[in-house]
Design an enzyme around this catalytic site. Structure first.
Site, PDB file in Angstrom:
ATOM      1  N   HIS A  82       0.873  -1.670   0.003  1.00 27.77           N
ATOM      2  CA  HIS A  82      -0.252   0.142   0.452  1.00 27.77           C
ATOM      3  C   HIS A  82       1.233   1.118   0.032  1.00 27.77           C
ATOM      4  CE1 HIS A  82      -3.442   2.485   0.878  1.00 27.77           C
ATOM      5  NE2 HIS A  82      -2.948   2.535   1.720  1.00 27.77           N
ATOM      6  N   ASP A 161     -15.372   3.809   7.535  1.00 30.94           N
ATOM      7  CA  ASP A 161     -13.915   4.189   6.694  1.00 30.94           C
ATOM      8  C   ASP A 161     -14.847   4.675   5.664  1.00 30.94           C
ATOM      9  OD1 ASP A 161     -11.139   5.299   6.945  1.00 30.94           O
ATOM     10  OD2 ASP A 161     -11.867   4.014   4.493  1.00 30.94           O
ATOM     11  N   ARG A 168     -14.010  13.126   6.547  1.00 31.51           N
ATOM     12  CA  ARG A 168     -12.930  14.155   7.307  1.00 31.51           C
ATOM     13  C   ARG A 168     -12.410  14.715   5.586  1.00 31.51           C
ATOM     14  NH1 ARG A 168     -10.083   9.291   7.594  1.00 31.51           N
ATOM     15  NH2 ARG A 168      -7.866  10.268   7.730  1.00 31.51           N
ATOM     16  N   SER A 183      -7.621   4.529   8.855  1.00 29.60           N
ATOM     17  CA  SER A 183      -8.165   4.127   7.546  1.00 29.60           C
ATOM     18  C   SER A 183      -8.231   2.847   6.718  1.00 29.60           C
ATOM     19  CB  SER A 183      -8.502   5.362   7.234  1.00 29.60           C
ATOM     20  OG  SER A 183      -8.603   5.738   5.538  1.00 29.60           O
ATOM     21  N   LYS A 187      -8.968  -1.178   5.774  1.00 31.18           N
ATOM     22  CA  LYS A 187      -9.067  -1.273   4.622  1.00 31.18           C
ATOM     23  C   LYS A 187      -8.308  -2.403   4.143  1.00 31.18           C
ATOM     24  CE  LYS A 187      -8.929   2.984   3.609  1.00 31.18           C
ATOM     25  NZ  LYS A 187      -9.354   3.689   3.226  1.00 31.18           N
TER      26      LYS A 187
HETATM   27  N1  URA Z   1      -5.877   6.659   2.340  1.00 29.30           N
HETATM   28  C1  URA Z   1      -7.000   6.638   3.056  1.00 29.30           C
HETATM   29  O1  URA Z   1      -7.653   4.920   3.094  1.00 29.30           O
HETATM   30  N2  URA Z   1      -7.524   6.809   4.296  1.00 29.30           N
HETATM   31  C2  URA Z   1      -6.412   8.040   4.565  1.00 29.30           C
HETATM   32  O2  URA Z   1      -6.934   8.608   5.784  1.00 29.30           O
HETATM   33  C3  URA Z   1      -5.400   8.770   3.979  1.00 29.30           C
HETATM   34  C4  URA Z   1      -5.180   7.748   3.065  1.00 29.30           C
END
Ligand code: URA
Length: 441
Positions: A82, A161, A168, A183, A187
């Site tokens: 990621h 999320d 956010r 967050s 995932k």
């Molecule tokens: N990417 C995400 O999935 N969440 C965040 O809070 C920032 C970047």
């Protein structure tokens, strides 16, 4: 649960219990806690942070708000990478098929462009027909069949999320290490991974520009991963200039395919191999970096990684012939060069204005519901440290119209700085794991 009391306690530097975090997230997901209270709580987290047990509880509650990829009973290691987001960052398109050729399953759930940064889903969708909207059942079946799937977040995964991130985004509460960590990690953990490699972009074009804060983010996410039995390692990589040459969706697909054919730009290949090596190590395929690197290079030399990419493309409805025939990919009608105005050394190629140029060309989004034009973008061969003469081509603009090209030109004026010297960040500067931080330069 009396939500105003919880907000006040967090605002004043107190701690919420795991049960309280669970209740907050459950109520918010079920639309029983209004956005105004959630945004106040998010702002309190921005200011006050979260204690370790609060972060664990928040991440767990977000993970449990939806479904996960269920690989129980399947012993093949499952590893993802990621990235925190960058410009020209196309490593996923290269390393996912390479790693999948090495006996490691890669169930990759990616995102779209965010702010000035590009997104893997937008790049894949530049391939005509490529479907990133798979169900969890389809994704699991494809991973079990040949070890690779690349898809978008489904409505079943971490709905808390999805809602909280959108909130956010419009309440000035994105830039918070605990909120970003919860967050992303909720995932990633929903992918049913055994290992995860994080690419923490650092420098002026990253969301977190301060290297010290990047290390804190890396350690925070690694802590969450390890707590869930997912071996997690992070590399800090440079985002003070774009990665590779191509910036823009179809252009980046072509550059990735060139990389899979052994002809990628050196900086892109170096970061890709560094991340892919870590993926093989966390998967337990190789114990040492040289062996992992040799294994990955073989997937490119033999053409197996390219075949894997083509197989995934075909399985997900995309035009696999585009892998060899780039004329099948969208192409912008206007191409203009951008030249140096004076002799000197390229001091900077700033990623943010390059990202803004792509948005101005229509290749990124200013609003979440904007359609992206996959054909447009920039080829920026100029790198910090290059000596140039007035008139040398620093970039090529791929635009839908001449008017759009003019807007991109203005951003390039801001992005490419000619001076006397350059001091770019090292491409891969640190490796962070549960054992600590290793400086690589
Ligand atoms: N990417 C995400 O999935 N969440 C965040 O809070 C920032 C970047």
């Amino acid at each position: 649960m009396h939500v105003p009391r919880l907000i006040e306690r967090k605002r004043d530097g107190g701690v919420l219990t795991p049960a309280e975090w669970r209740a907050v997230i459950e109520a918010y997901t079920a639309d029983q806690l209004p956005d105004y209270q959630m945004s106040a709580l998010a702002m309190a987290i921005v200011w006050r942070g979260l204690a370790a047990e609060e972060l664990a509880a928040l991440t767990e509650a977000m993970l449990r708000s939806g479904a996960s990829l269920d690989f129980s009973g399947w012993s093949t290691p499952r590893v993802d990478k990621h990235s925190i987001g960058g410009v020209g960052d196309k490593t996923s398109l290269l390393l996912a098929p390479m790693v999948a050729c090495c006996g490691v399953a890669v169930p990759m759930i990616s995102g779209r462009g965010l702010g000035h940064t590009g997104g893997t889903l937008d790049k894949l969708e530049a391939i005509p027909g490529f479907n990133t909207r798979l169900s969890l059942t389809q994704a699991i079946a494809q991973v079990k069949e040949f070890g690779l799937v690349m898809l978008g977040q489904t409505p079943e995964i971490c709905p808390a999320d999805k809602k909280l991130y959108a909130l956010r985004d419009v309440t000035g509460t994105v830039e918070s290490i605990p909120l970003i960590s919860a967050s992303i990690m909720s995932k990633k953990l929903a992918e049913g991974l055994t290992g995860l490699v994080l690419d923490i972009k650092t420098g002026s074009g990253a969301f977190i520009t301060d290297p010290e804060q990047s290390l804190v983010l890396a350690r925070t996410m690694i802590g969450i991963g390890e707590m869930h039995g997912c071996r997690t390692v992070a590399l800090l990589t440079a985002m003070d200039r774009p990665l590779g040459v191509a910036c823009g969706n179809a252009l980046e697909v072509i550059e990735s395919l060139e990389g899979l054919k052994g002809r990628g730009p050196a900086d892109l290949m170096e970061v890709t191999y560094a991340l892919a090596v870590e993926m093989l190590i966390v998967a337990g395929v190789d114990g040492d970096r040289a062996a992992a690197r040799a294994r990955l290079e073989e997937t490119v030399r033999s053409g197996r990684a390219l075949e894997m990419f083509a197989r995934m493309t075909a399985a997900q409805g995309g035009d696999a012939a585009a892998v060899e025939d780039y004329t099948r990919l969208p192409e912008a009608p206007v191409m203009e060069t951008y030249a140096a105005r004076r002799d000197g050394v390229v001091a900077e190629v700033r990623p943010r204005p390059i990202g803004h140029a792509i948005i101005a060309l229509g290749g990124g989004r200013s609003r979440t519901d904007d359609q992206v034009d996959p054909a447009v973008g920039l080829m920026v061969p100029a790198k910090p440290g290059d000596r140039v003469k007035a008139g040398d081509v620093l970039a090529v603009i791929h635009a839908r119209t001449s008017a759009a090209a003019l807007l991109a030109r203005a951003s390039l004026d801001e992005a490419i700085v000619i001076g006397e010297a350059a001091s770019p960040r090292p491409l891969v500067s640190h490796r962070v794991s549960g054992a600590g931080v290793e400086r690589l330069v």
